[in-house]
Motif scaffolding. Structure first.
Motif, short mmCIF file in Angstrom:
data_model
loop_
_atom_site.label_atom_id
_atom_site.label_comp_id
_atom_site.label_asym_id
_atom_site.label_seq_id
_atom_site.Cartn_x
_atom_site.Cartn_y
_atom_site.Cartn_z
N MET A 1 0.82 -1.20 0.00
CA MET A 1 0.00 0.00 0.00
C MET A 1 0.85 1.25 0.00
N SER A 2 0.19 2.36 -0.34
CA SER A 2 0.75 3.69 -0.13
C SER A 2 0.24 4.20 1.21
N THR A 3 -1.06 4.54 1.28
CA THR A 3 -1.65 4.99 2.54
C THR A 3 -2.97 4.27 2.82
N GLY A 4 -3.22 3.15 2.19
CA GLY A 4 -4.48 2.44 2.36
C GLY A 4 -4.31 1.18 3.18
N GLU A 5 -5.42 0.65 3.68
CA GLU A 5 -5.40 -0.62 4.41
C GLU A 5 -5.98 -1.72 3.56
N ILE A 6 -5.56 -2.96 3.85
CA ILE A 6 -6.00 -4.14 3.12
C ILE A 6 -6.40 -5.20 4.15
N ASP A 7 -7.62 -5.69 4.03
CA ASP A 7 -8.17 -6.63 5.02
C ASP A 7 -8.63 -7.92 4.36
N ASP A 8 -8.42 -9.02 5.06
CA ASP A 8 -9.09 -10.29 4.79
C ASP A 8 -8.74 -10.84 3.42
N GLY A 9 -7.82 -11.79 3.41
CA GLY A 9 -7.45 -12.40 2.14
C GLY A 9 -6.76 -13.72 2.33
N ALA A 10 -6.58 -14.41 1.23
CA ALA A 10 -5.86 -15.68 1.22
C ALA A 10 -4.94 -15.72 0.02
N ILE A 11 -3.70 -16.12 0.26
CA ILE A 11 -2.74 -16.39 -0.80
C ILE A 11 -2.43 -17.87 -0.69
N SER A 12 -2.98 -18.66 -1.60
CA SER A 12 -2.96 -20.10 -1.39
C SER A 12 -2.71 -20.88 -2.67
N ASP A 13 -1.97 -21.97 -2.51
CA ASP A 13 -1.79 -22.96 -3.58
C ASP A 13 -1.22 -22.36 -4.86
N ASN A 14 -0.38 -21.35 -4.72
CA ASN A 14 0.31 -20.79 -5.87
C ASN A 14 1.69 -21.43 -6.04
N ILE A 15 2.18 -21.45 -7.25
CA ILE A 15 3.56 -21.86 -7.54
C ILE A 15 4.33 -20.61 -7.95
N VAL A 16 5.37 -20.27 -7.15
CA VAL A 16 6.16 -19.06 -7.41
C VAL A 16 7.61 -19.49 -7.53
N GLN A 17 8.20 -19.28 -8.71
CA GLN A 17 9.52 -19.82 -8.99
C GLN A 17 10.47 -18.74 -9.50
N PHE A 18 11.71 -18.80 -9.03
CA PHE A 18 12.83 -18.06 -9.60
C PHE A 18 12.54 -16.57 -9.69
N VAL A 19 12.13 -15.99 -8.58
CA VAL A 19 11.86 -14.56 -8.53
C VAL A 19 13.16 -13.82 -8.26
N GLY A 20 13.47 -12.86 -9.13
CA GLY A 20 14.64 -12.03 -8.93
C GLY A 20 15.96 -12.75 -9.07
N ASP A 21 15.93 -14.03 -9.43
CA ASP A 21 17.17 -14.81 -9.53
C ASP A 21 18.04 -14.61 -8.30
N SER A 22 17.38 -14.62 -7.13
CA SER A 22 18.05 -14.53 -5.83
C SER A 22 18.66 -13.16 -5.54
N THR A 23 18.21 -12.13 -6.26
CA THR A 23 18.70 -10.78 -6.00
C THR A 23 18.32 -10.34 -4.58
N ALA A 24 19.17 -9.58 -3.93
CA ALA A 24 18.91 -9.12 -2.57
C ALA A 24 17.60 -8.34 -2.51
N GLY A 25 16.77 -8.66 -1.50
CA GLY A 25 15.51 -7.96 -1.30
C GLY A 25 14.33 -8.58 -2.00
N THR A 26 14.55 -9.62 -2.78
CA THR A 26 13.45 -10.25 -3.49
C THR A 26 12.77 -11.30 -2.62
N ALA A 27 11.52 -11.60 -2.95
CA ALA A 27 10.77 -12.62 -2.21
C ALA A 27 9.74 -13.24 -3.13
N SER A 28 9.42 -14.50 -2.87
CA SER A 28 8.36 -15.15 -3.63
C SER A 28 7.02 -14.52 -3.30
N ILE A 29 6.74 -14.35 -2.01
CA ILE A 29 5.50 -13.73 -1.55
C ILE A 29 5.85 -12.69 -0.51
#
Length: 574
Positions: free
Chosen positions: A478-506
């Motif tokens: 967010m910038s200045t907003g709020e986010i409520d109630d969610g699910a991040i589920s059963d996703n396949i996340v691969q090779f994000v950022g090629d291991s660059t510092a600060g990267t994350a799958s989720i």
């Protein structure tokens, strides 16, 4: 030929012989017998030449006086020096190589226009879902079966239509100055915003089959090839529209229409590499229950856009099975003036103008949108970009394939309306079963610019395959907003950022002291980034839980969460 039409001001569509469209593809001798041949019209009409000379007067006379007949233009060139105006029940069939071309700059080469014939103010605010007993200043101007537009001056975007919608009148009580309409209203209308009702006298039953409609190219005063305004029952089939500065086909305030199997090229203003306004097809000002299917376009700004500058949101429209190549701004879009739009099974190849901030595959700013099964290749910025428009509404984004977006594969963002903010909130976001590959920044991003009228809520990110992203696979931020109630589920996340510092799958990334709350992160497979699942601020990620994710990461499996929010997440650091 057997053609039947619905009665005046009904919602009954027209029916055409099953072989009529096929006849457009055939040779001249096969279409000359199905209507009035303009080369050899009946007396007293002057024949129309097909040698490229100016035929405006002769052709206009036939169109005006042969309403209800099928008018046939064989192969050839027909010069047009002023806009052709079509009455009710106009059917034009043009041979494949029949070309209508402008001999000077015109707003439109051909138009069919109804009109607004009366207006009365609402006597009280009209809530969403109203149908019976709608109070007006003067109900005597209306009759049962009339077509109306309910509108006010609320304008969610400074350059877009004011709020409005089309309805048919079910009953009129002149003694109490009230009316009933056929369906409940889809929005709210306020007396303080000059709420009123327009009486529309539409044109009926306008159809074009085949032909080429050609303008003079860039520059000059030429708005669109074909203009359809306040028309009930329209269809444009197998037309080729090219060389117009701003629009190929412009549809305004019209109902029950279809544009199918049409081809567009060179619809742009100034030059093809700086193309902010060249839309192949535009729906505007309350166009409803209309479809764009099996069309294709090249060298345009966009294939289809819902926008305009008058009154009325476009609703209940389908944009399906189309192809657009190399659009400058985006393949398919809506501005703020759209709701309940279905965008399905389209192929969109590239968009150039990242410097304009709009080089997207699909860009929608609206509410209650369905975006499914599209294939989007190499957009300059976002594959799919969704924003709120000042209305409460939902998004379903599923089954899409997005490759090589310059920035983000899929982004859903809540933002302030540019003038007034009444109910600026997105809820019920479903991002499911998409494939996102090779994007420059995030694969999937849910982002709250603001929470002026409530947090983004009910967010489901499920079953997606996200690979080879630049920074994050899936991010909630967010910038200045709020986010409520969610699910991040059963996703396949691969090779994000090629291991660059600060990267994350989720990643869950709150900001400015605002919370991300009530999120379940579960059952995901995170492979190859620096961190598997990241929280940037454990204080403001609240009421959430991370459990049963399979993680292979370079530095950390789960990072930045309060320990009470983390369950069992099998992790390999390698």
């Amino acid at each position: 030929m057997s053609v039947s039409f619905g009665r005046k001001n009904t919602k009954v569509g027209f029916f055409v012989d099953s072989d009529l469209v096929q006849k457009v593809d055939n040779a001249n001798e096969n279409i000359l017998g199905i209507g009035v041949n303009v080369l050899y019209p009946p007396p007293p009409f002057q024949h129309v030449s097909n040698d490229g000379s100016d035929v405006t007067s002769a052709l206009q006379a036939i169109i005006t006086n042969m309403s209800g007949s099928t008018i046939v233009l064989p192969d050839g060139d027909y010069g047009i020096s002023s806009t052709l105006d079509c009455p009710d029940n106009t059917t034009l069939i043009l041979a494949y190589r029949a070309r209508l071309f402008t001999t000077k700059f015109l707003d439109n080469i051909l138009q069919c226009k109804g009109s607004v014939t009366g207006t009365t103010a609402l006597s009280a605010d009209l809530p969403m879902g109203s149908r019976d007993g709608i109070g007006v200043t003067d109900a005597s101007i209306f009759s049962v079966g009339d077509l109306i537009m309910i509108r006010d001056n609320y304008r969610p975007e400074t350059n877009q239509p004011t709020r409005g919608e089309m309805h048919y009148i079910h009953a009129v009580d002149a003694s109490s100055n009230t009316i009933d309409i056929e369906e409940p209203t889809w929005d709210t209308y306020q007396v303080s915003q000059s709420a009123c009702i327009d009486l529309i006298t539409p044109k009926q039953n306008f159809r074009i089959f085949g032909g080429i409609f050609e303008g003079l190219g860039v520059g000059g005063n030429q708005y669109s090839g074909l203009l359809i305004q306040n028309v009930v029952n329209f269809r444009i089939v197998q037309a080729k529209v090219r060389k117009w500065a701003r629009r190929g086909i412009s549809v305004s305030g019209s109902l029950f229409g279809k544009i199918d199997h049409c081809y567009f090229e060179d619809i742009y203003d100034t030059n093809p590499n700086n193309n902010p306004t060249g839309y192949a097809i535009e729906f505007s000002c309350g166009t409803q229950w209309s479809d764009v299917v099996y069309c294709s376009a090249i060298r345009v700004s966009k294939l289809w856009d819902a926008s305009g500058s008058g009154s009325g949101f476009s609703r209940f429209c389908n944009v399906e099975h189309n192809k657009v190549y190399g659009a400058n701004r985006g393949g398919i879009s809506t501005h703020a003036a759209a709701s309940h739009i279905n965008i399905n099974d389209n192929d969109i190849y590239g968009s150039r103008l990242a410097e304009m901030g709009e080089g997207h595959g699909i860009f929608v700013r609206g509410a209650n949108m369905t975006i499914t099964n599209n294939r989007i290749y190499s957009p300059a910025e976002y594959g799919i970009e969704c924003q709120s428009n000042g209305s409460i509404g939902s998004y379903n984004i599923s089954g899409n394939k997005i490759y090589n977006a310059g920035q983000v594969g899929i982004r859903v963002a809540q933002r302030d309306a540019e003038t007034l903010t009444i109910a600026n909130r997105i809820h019920d976001i479903n991002i499911q079963d998409n494939e996102v590959d090779l994007c420059g920044q995030d694969g999937i991003l849910v982002y709250a610019f603001t929470d002026t009228n409530g947090a983004m809520s009910n967010i489901n990110v499920h079953g997606n395959t996200v690979k080879h992203q630049g920074t994050y696979g899936i991010r909630v931020a967010m910038s200045t907003g709020e986010i409520d109630d969610g699910a991040i589920s059963d996703n396949i996340v691969q090779f994000v950022g090629d291991s660059t510092a600060g990267t994350a799958s989720i990643a869950l990334k709150p900001n400015a002291g605002k919370n991300i709350s009530g999120f379940l992160v579960q059952g995901n497979r995170c492979l190859g980034s620096e961190t598997g699942i990241l929280s940037s601020d454990s204080t403001h990620v609240v009421g959430s839980y991370v459990n049963n994710n399979l993680i292979k990461a370079k530095v950390a499996g789960v990072s930045g969460f309060d320990a009470s929010q983390v369950g069992t997440n099998p992790t390999t650091i390698a």
